[in-house]
Design an enzyme around this catalytic site. Sequence first.
Site, PDB file in Angstrom:
ATOM      1  N   HIS A 171      85.895 150.051  30.151  1.00 53.71           N
ATOM      2  CA  HIS A 171      84.806 150.651  30.929  1.00 53.71           C
ATOM      3  C   HIS A 171      85.345 151.641  31.943  1.00 53.71           C
ATOM      4  CE1 HIS A 171      83.443 146.774  29.381  1.00 53.71           C
ATOM      5  NE2 HIS A 171      82.202 147.204  29.477  1.00 53.71           N
ATOM      6  N   HIS A 225      79.906 154.418  30.549  1.00 47.57           N
ATOM      7  CA  HIS A 225      79.924 153.036  31.052  1.00 47.57           C
ATOM      8  C   HIS A 225      80.980 152.176  30.358  1.00 47.57           C
ATOM      9  CE1 HIS A 225      78.643 148.898  31.958  1.00 47.57           C
ATOM     10  NE2 HIS A 225      78.840 148.707  30.665  1.00 47.57           N
ATOM     11  N   GLU A 243      70.718 126.340  42.755  1.00 50.68           N
ATOM     12  CA  GLU A 243      71.788 125.626  42.051  1.00 50.68           C
ATOM     13  C   GLU A 243      72.915 126.560  41.607  1.00 50.68           C
ATOM     14  OE1 GLU A 243      68.546 125.473  41.245  1.00 50.68           O
ATOM     15  OE2 GLU A 243      67.975 123.460  41.892  1.00 50.68           O
ATOM     16  N   ASP A 278      59.241 110.943  36.951  1.00 43.09           N
ATOM     17  CA  ASP A 278      59.245 112.410  37.054  1.00 43.09           C
ATOM     18  C   ASP A 278      59.141 113.082  35.684  1.00 43.09           C
ATOM     19  OD1 ASP A 278      59.053 112.964  39.733  1.00 43.09           O
ATOM     20  OD2 ASP A 278      61.215 112.940  40.071  1.00 43.09           O
ATOM     21  N   HIS A 317      62.470 116.489  34.081  1.00 44.03           N
ATOM     22  CA  HIS A 317      63.563 116.082  34.954  1.00 44.03           C
ATOM     23  C   HIS A 317      64.582 115.174  34.252  1.00 44.03           C
ATOM     24  CE1 HIS A 317      61.054 117.837  37.936  1.00 44.03           C
ATOM     25  NE2 HIS A 317      61.704 117.343  38.966  1.00 44.03           N
TER      26      HIS A 317
HETATM   27  C1  LIG Z   1      75.607 138.045  33.196  1.00 45.17           C
HETATM   28  C2  LIG Z   1      75.955 139.247  32.391  1.00 45.17           C
HETATM   29  N1  LIG Z   1      75.042 139.771  31.568  1.00 45.17           N
HETATM   30  C3  LIG Z   1      75.348 140.850  30.813  1.00 45.17           C
HETATM   31  C4  LIG Z   1      76.587 141.404  30.864  1.00 45.17           C
HETATM   32  C5  LIG Z   1      76.932 142.580  29.966  1.00 45.17           C
HETATM   33  N2  LIG Z   1      77.040 143.812  30.791  1.00 45.17           N
HETATM   34  C6  LIG Z   1      78.223 144.267  31.232  1.00 45.17           C
HETATM   35  S1  LIG Z   1      78.089 145.606  32.204  1.00 45.17           S
HETATM   36  C7  LIG Z   1      76.413 145.632  32.040  1.00 45.17           C
HETATM   37  C8  LIG Z   1      75.580 146.686  32.718  1.00 45.17           C
HETATM   38  C9  LIG Z   1      75.923 146.741  34.144  1.00 45.17           C
HETATM   39  O1  LIG Z   1      75.366 147.823  34.762  1.00 45.17           O
HETATM   40  P1  LIG Z   1      75.964 148.296  36.137  1.00 45.17           P
HETATM   41  O2  LIG Z   1      76.283 147.134  36.957  1.00 45.17           O
HETATM   42  O3  LIG Z   1      75.047 149.295  36.699  1.00 45.17           O
HETATM   43  O4  LIG Z   1      77.352 148.936  35.721  1.00 45.17           O
HETATM   44  P2  LIG Z   1      77.698 150.478  35.516  1.00 45.17           P
HETATM   45  O5  LIG Z   1      77.144 150.880  34.191  1.00 45.17           O
HETATM   46  O6  LIG Z   1      77.052 151.227  36.620  1.00 45.17           O
HETATM   47  O7  LIG Z   1      79.168 150.499  35.524  1.00 45.17           O
HETATM   48  C10 LIG Z   1      75.983 144.581  31.226  1.00 45.17           C
HETATM   49  C11 LIG Z   1      74.586 144.332  30.872  1.00 45.17           C
HETATM   50  C12 LIG Z   1      77.530 140.809  31.729  1.00 45.17           C
HETATM   51  N3  LIG Z   1      78.764 141.263  31.831  1.00 45.17           N
HETATM   52  N4  LIG Z   1      77.181 139.754  32.497  1.00 45.17           N
END
Ligand SMILES: Cc1ncc(C[n+]2csc(CCOP(=O)(O)OP(=O)(O)O)c2C)c(N)n1
Length: 668
Positions: A29, A264, A415, A473, A477
């Site tokens: 990335h 990205h 949680e 419950d 639960h």
């Molecule tokens: C919990 C979670 N869900 C999905 C992903 C897959 N994922 C990695 S980066 C991303 C998009 C993130 O966008 P942003 O934070 O704006 O990053 P940018 O493109 O600006 O670098 C996703 C959906 C992940 N790493 N973690």
Amino acid sequence: MSSAPAARDLANAIRALSMDAVQKAKSGHPGAPMGMADIAEVLWRGFLKHNPANPHWVDRDRFVLSNGHGSMLLYSLLHLTGYGVSLDDLKNFRQLGSPTAGHPEFGDAPGIETTTGPLGQGFANAVGMAIAEKMMAAQFNRDGHAIVDHNTYCFMGDGCMMEGISHEAASLAGTLGLGKLVAFYDDNGISIDGEVEGWFTDDTVERFRAYGWHVIPNVDGHSAQEVKLAIENARKNTDQPTLICCKTIIGFGSPNKQGKEESHGAALGDDEVALTREALGWKHGPFEIPDEIRNAWDAHDAGAEKEAAWQQRFDAYRAEFPELADEFLRRMRGELPADFDQRADAFIAECQQAKEKVASRKASQNTLDAFGPGLPELTGGSADLGGSNNTVWKGCTSISADDCSGNYIHYGVREFGMTAAMNGICLHGGLRPYGGTFLTFMEYARNAVRMAALMHQPNILVYTHDSIGLGEDGPTHQPIEQIANLRMTPNLSTWRPCDTVETAVAWKHAVKRDDGPTALIFSRQGLPCMDRDDAVLANVAKGGYTLLQTGDGQPEAIIIATGSEVELAVQAAEALGAAGKNVRVVSMPSVDTFLSQSRDYQEAVLPAAVRARVAVEAGITDYWYRFTGLDGKIVGMTGFGASAPAGDLYKHFNITAEAVQAAVESVI
Ligand SMILES: Cc1ncc(C[n+]2csc(CCOP(=O)(O)OP(=O)(O)O)c2C)c(N)n1
Ligand SMILES: [Mg+2]
């Protein structure tokens, strides 16, 4: 005479290393590192208190890259400032065995404070670290002696902001007034699917203000001057956490891909990398850092100076408070008090003698009352279920924004935020967190449990109301598949004790564990205490042991049981014994602990030749086939529970001593 390199050139070193490493790996990335490089340059060169020669310096600032997909940003920073991350490591980005994994992994390279990648969780870890800093400062600092005094800095992207856990963590951070927490929002308007305005239109500034944060809006994330001013303002506010909202351009510098989702999560391509070099005015080859840039980044001298200044302060503290200083160092090393084993064993023996019939959640509280006074690092909490989880013991004092000298955190109904914050507390050091919720709601926190295991953090997870035995419950639960789920998590130790003795042993195991989390699973309903002689008592710590046998030698059948169902197993065995059958009851509070014993021990408890086996647990049956095989039977749950008094439910679902007896008779 050449002048000092400009901030932009220094930031471009991060951009070049990041795009080149991703290009070489053909994976990764580049966008976030290139977009946040200017912010990182100002923070790391101008503010971050750290010493690359000693990544474990206890009073260093913590830095968390919550948008962990931008891992090359962190690896570049660690390399450039002089941590043990080499150019070769950068060239091996994302390769097997390299410390530069796809996402930053705690323990892989020095200077990585936590594993990030699951978006939003790094931010919650940072909140935990800032809580730990504030608590340790309140407990150990004395007038004129601030030996705990560091910031926690966190980078986060749109993804972190969109994740629900950001709400839990930010809300708690605001309430606790974590003034030394500074988060940077990489507001680049882009996530994987494209421009975020189609799915993310929050007013982030007002959102964080509503949490009680100090928010600095509209900072140009590519202006070193604006970022510097913002950090100075953030540091001036010590009552509230600060969010610095930085407008940035993802993939900054790439003529055709900056500002677009294309930058990205994929290599830019050889042609675009060349064009970017040109656009940035970066005249150096791949992985080539000119000396003046390298020298300007090197943080060894500054780091040594900062640590030496702290050491001087600590020496003055030690001169005035020698015992406190030793205690501080003991706790930061994560060592238990020397007398812990002895105290724990004495209490375990006491439990066996007293033979009290109580719910295991109550037995857990009794254990805390016994262990707590000798364990000042023990830091309790619950997700708004303190009275139900029995996590509050006699020596608990709640913390608040104004006074963090206590040892108990009201996490609120959060949680996931709680569990991820507890991971951050563990990673910070000095405190041993335990936190409670109902076992069913462990699932809200599931990924933080997994991250604790992955990061080898000794987080203690207290889960009460462990089965249909919670009664009225009802099925929302009543956990069914949760215990099996926990047992299947690598490096998580799971205990479901059957009485006061097993509960105390489980707690001892959890407190002593230093390389991973422990889930302690407790009942709501009362459980009788089992008879044990000294030899049997000594085996409880092995996780599975022969509790009783109705005859001698090789048994005709074995009943394996855990928690509240051990009582049923014992009743069934006694009835079978009265009918002349030689039946063994194996109590198995912790399968993982049992499986870590020698093969000889395991064979002695569960002889392979005895295939007439019945397992009983008021949870999903599937897990137990591993132990009963095709010839055995399992008494347990195969669907969801129901709302009714516990006794009625056990009968309704046929989890009874008679059912266990019948199952044994059918397999003998
Ligand atoms: C919990 C979670 N869900 C999905 C992903 C897959 N994922 C990695 S980066 C991303 C998009 C993130 O966008 P942003 O934070 O704006 O990053 P940018 O493109 O600006 O670098 C996703 C959906 C992940 N790493 N973690
Ligand atoms: Mg983004």
